[in-house]
Design a protein around this motif. Structure first.
Motif, PDB file in Angstrom:
ATOM      1  N   HIS A 280       0.831  -1.210   0.000  1.00 20.20           N
ATOM      2  CA  HIS A 280       0.000   0.000   0.000  1.00 20.20           C
ATOM      3  C   HIS A 280       0.863   1.256   0.000  1.00 20.20           C
ATOM      4  O   HIS A 280       0.752   2.101  -0.907  1.00 20.20           O
ATOM      5  CB  HIS A 280      -0.932  -0.007   1.214  1.00 20.20           C
ATOM      6  CG  HIS A 280      -1.828   1.187   1.295  1.00 20.20           C
ATOM      7  ND1 HIS A 280      -2.922   1.352   0.472  1.00 20.20           N
ATOM      8  CD2 HIS A 280      -1.789   2.286   2.103  1.00 20.20           C
ATOM      9  CE1 HIS A 280      -3.521   2.500   0.755  1.00 20.20           C
ATOM     10  NE2 HIS A 280      -2.852   3.074   1.744  1.00 20.20           N
ATOM     11  N   ARG A 281       1.724   1.389   1.001  1.00 28.03           N
ATOM     12  CA  ARG A 281       2.530   2.606   1.131  1.00 28.03           C
ATOM     13  C   ARG A 281       3.675   2.645   0.128  1.00 28.03           C
ATOM     14  O   ARG A 281       4.063   3.725  -0.343  1.00 28.03           O
ATOM     15  CB  ARG A 281       3.071   2.710   2.555  1.00 28.03           C
ATOM     16  CG  ARG A 281       3.787   4.025   2.854  1.00 28.03           C
ATOM     17  CD  ARG A 281       4.051   4.184   4.339  1.00 28.03           C
ATOM     18  NE  ARG A 281       4.984   3.171   4.835  1.00 28.03           N
ATOM     19  CZ  ARG A 281       5.396   3.095   6.095  1.00 28.03           C
ATOM     20  NH1 ARG A 281       4.921   3.954   6.991  1.00 28.03           N
ATOM     21  NH2 ARG A 281       6.242   2.167   6.479  1.00 28.03           N
ATOM     22  N   GLY A 282       4.213   1.482  -0.234  1.00 22.97           N
ATOM     23  CA  GLY A 282       5.383   1.452  -1.099  1.00 22.97           C
ATOM     24  C   GLY A 282       5.082   1.567  -2.574  1.00 22.97           C
ATOM     25  O   GLY A 282       5.911   2.066  -3.335  1.00 22.97           O
ATOM     26  N   ILE A 283       3.890   1.129  -2.994  1.00 19.87           N
ATOM     27  CA  ILE A 283       3.581   1.120  -4.427  1.00 19.87           C
ATOM     28  C   ILE A 283       2.221   1.738  -4.729  1.00 19.87           C
ATOM     29  O   ILE A 283       2.106   2.654  -5.534  1.00 19.87           O
ATOM     30  CB  ILE A 283       3.650  -0.320  -4.981  1.00 19.87           C
ATOM     31  CG1 ILE A 283       5.090  -0.845  -4.896  1.00 19.87           C
ATOM     32  CG2 ILE A 283       3.156  -0.370  -6.420  1.00 19.87           C
ATOM     33  CD1 ILE A 283       5.256  -2.276  -5.365  1.00 19.87           C
ATOM     34  N   ALA A 284       1.175   1.244  -4.084  1.00 14.10           N
ATOM     35  CA  ALA A 284      -0.194   1.554  -4.511  1.00 14.10           C
ATOM     36  C   ALA A 284      -0.597   3.012  -4.353  1.00 14.10           C
ATOM     37  O   ALA A 284      -1.427   3.503  -5.130  1.00 14.10           O
ATOM     38  CB  ALA A 284      -1.181   0.661  -3.769  1.00 14.10           C
TER      39      ALA A 284
END
Length: 428
Positions: free
Chosen positions: A95-99
């Motif tokens: 979630h935080r790293g890509i999305a």
């Protein structure tokens, strides 16, 4: 070692003085100078994978690279780079790293839903750049030509909308830059040097920002533009003119992804000088011309957009951020982008400047582009992300280091990337 030590001292100085300036008056507008990040030690689902990739590339990368043919080398480099970039991004979690990286209030995806008529968007694009304009664009949309926004609009229309697909797209394209680097180095300097450069292109600390940022996507596009130009200039393909035309198409698209990437022309000239062949140039210009013609006829004039952006740039944080710090702090940020091996390789390249080899000329072109961007004052902060397309071409200098100590230098590269990704929460 001396060069690496000086680089560490430069970064430490930028961090210490930067924190003092930021704590005193907040003018740097950074959470952890000289990087756009905040101190937040953490681990995540990508941590085991990142450690595994690092160990495998450090332990076996140089040996495997020496055994691979040219095509297998490029594909293996791409696969390893993809694993490295993805695993580092997932240290922050999916979630935080890509999305959600490309869904913040500053990013392109915020504007995608409102684009219903591309022709109208291009005609009004420049009028919405300034901060006092009605319905002004978010920072990153305003800060780039419309090609960057249109990329995500087209992804959305293909059914690949949302932050997850956009993030994956950027990572997949960005990771291919390492393979493009191998192709270019092989064409200009031979297979042996390409094999030596490949592990360093994979384990670049720049991978922290390649996943996930639109600048990673830009890096992939520009990298293949340079690689195709190298193939054309060295006559390494059956139809050099076709490779040159393809290079021109990518260079032309690059102009409409980011204004600052006009400086990739410096790297392109370095390729032609290294190959001692300017014959591809007319084909490159022919390939780039359609983008200039189409965008201009559609209502977007590149130069007008850039001049308007210059005014917008100083309406925001750049009007507060001190040039006296960033003119050298930007360079300090590159220490954690190219890594200590990249810096040590630059020392090796400088020692060969009197009788430069093709790879030294290529690296010199990248350094010159970085310096021009730095002195322009149009890159205050966040250059660990913004200068990724230039930093990529500094990395082949690490191939000039003694083969006997490549694993030590690769370990240093991995250590920098892992430390940054686990100790800091970067903006991208």
């Amino acid at each position: 070692m001396y060069a690496a030590g000086i680089a560490v001292a430069l970064f430490a100085t930028a961090a210490i003085l930067g924190h003092r300036v930021q704590d005193r008056d907040g003018t740097l507008r950074l959470g952890w100078p000289p990087l756009y990040a905040n101190w937040a030690p953490h681990v995540g689902p990508g941590t085991p994978a990142a450690l595994a990739v690092a160990v495998l590339v450090v332990g076996y990368g140089p040996t495997v690279a020496r055994r691979l043919g040219p095509h297998a080398l490029a594909w293996t480099t791409y696969g390893a780079s993809l694993a490295w970039v993805f695993s580092l991004a997932l240290v922050d979690g999916w979630h935080r790293g890509i999305a959600v990286r490309l869904t913040t209030k500053y990013e392109y995806l915020r504007s995608v839903p409102e684009i219903t008529d591309i022709g109208f968007t291009l005609r009004e694009f420049t009028s919405r750049i300034l901060m006092d304009a009605p319905d002004n664009w978010p920072a990153h949309v305003a800060g780039h030509p419309p090609g960057a926004l249109l990329t995500f609009v087209w992804l959305d229309r293909l059914g690949l909308g949302g932050g997850g697909w956009a993030g994956v797209f950027c990572v997949v394209v960005a990771s291919s830059a390492a393979a493009a680097g191998v192709v270019a180095v092989r064409a200009l300097a031979g297979l042996d040097l390409a094999r030596r450069a490949a592990p360093f292109l994979v384990l670049a600390p720049a991978a922290v920002w390649l996943g996930t940022s639109a600048d990673g996507y830009f890096t992939g596009v520009t990298a293949w533009a340079v690689a195709l130009l190298a193939l054309a200039a060295t006559r390494s393909v059956r139809r050099p003119w076709l490779a040159a035309l393809g290079s021109g198409l990518l260079f032309g698209w690059t102009l409409y992804l980011s204004y600052g990437l006009a400086l990739m022309a410096v790297v392109g000239v370095a390729v032609l000088v290294a190959a001692r062949d300017a014959r591809p140039l007319p084909w490159v210009l022919l390939g780039a011309a359609p983008f200039v013609i189409v965008f201009t006829l559609a209502g977007f004039w590149w130069l007008e957009g850039y001049l308007t952006l210059h005014e917008r740039y100083y309406q925001g944080a750049a009007g507060i951020r001190p040039y006296a710090y960033y003119v050298w702090g930007n360079l300090a940020a590159q220490v954690v982008s190219v890594g200590l091996a990249g810096v040590a390789g630059l020392r090796r390249a400088a020692a060969r400047a009197r009788r430069p080899s093709p790879v030294v000329i290529l690296v010199a072109g990248a350094v010159l582009a970085l310096l021009i961007a730095d002195l322009s004052g149009m890159s205050k902060a966040e250059t660990e992300r913004i200068w990724l397309p230039f930093a990529l071409w500094v990395l082949p200098a690490a191939a000039l280091l003694p083969r006997s100590c490549h694993r030590w230098w690769l370990g240093a590269q991995a250590g920098v990337a892992l430390a940054v990704n686990h100790l800091l929460l970067t903006g991208w």
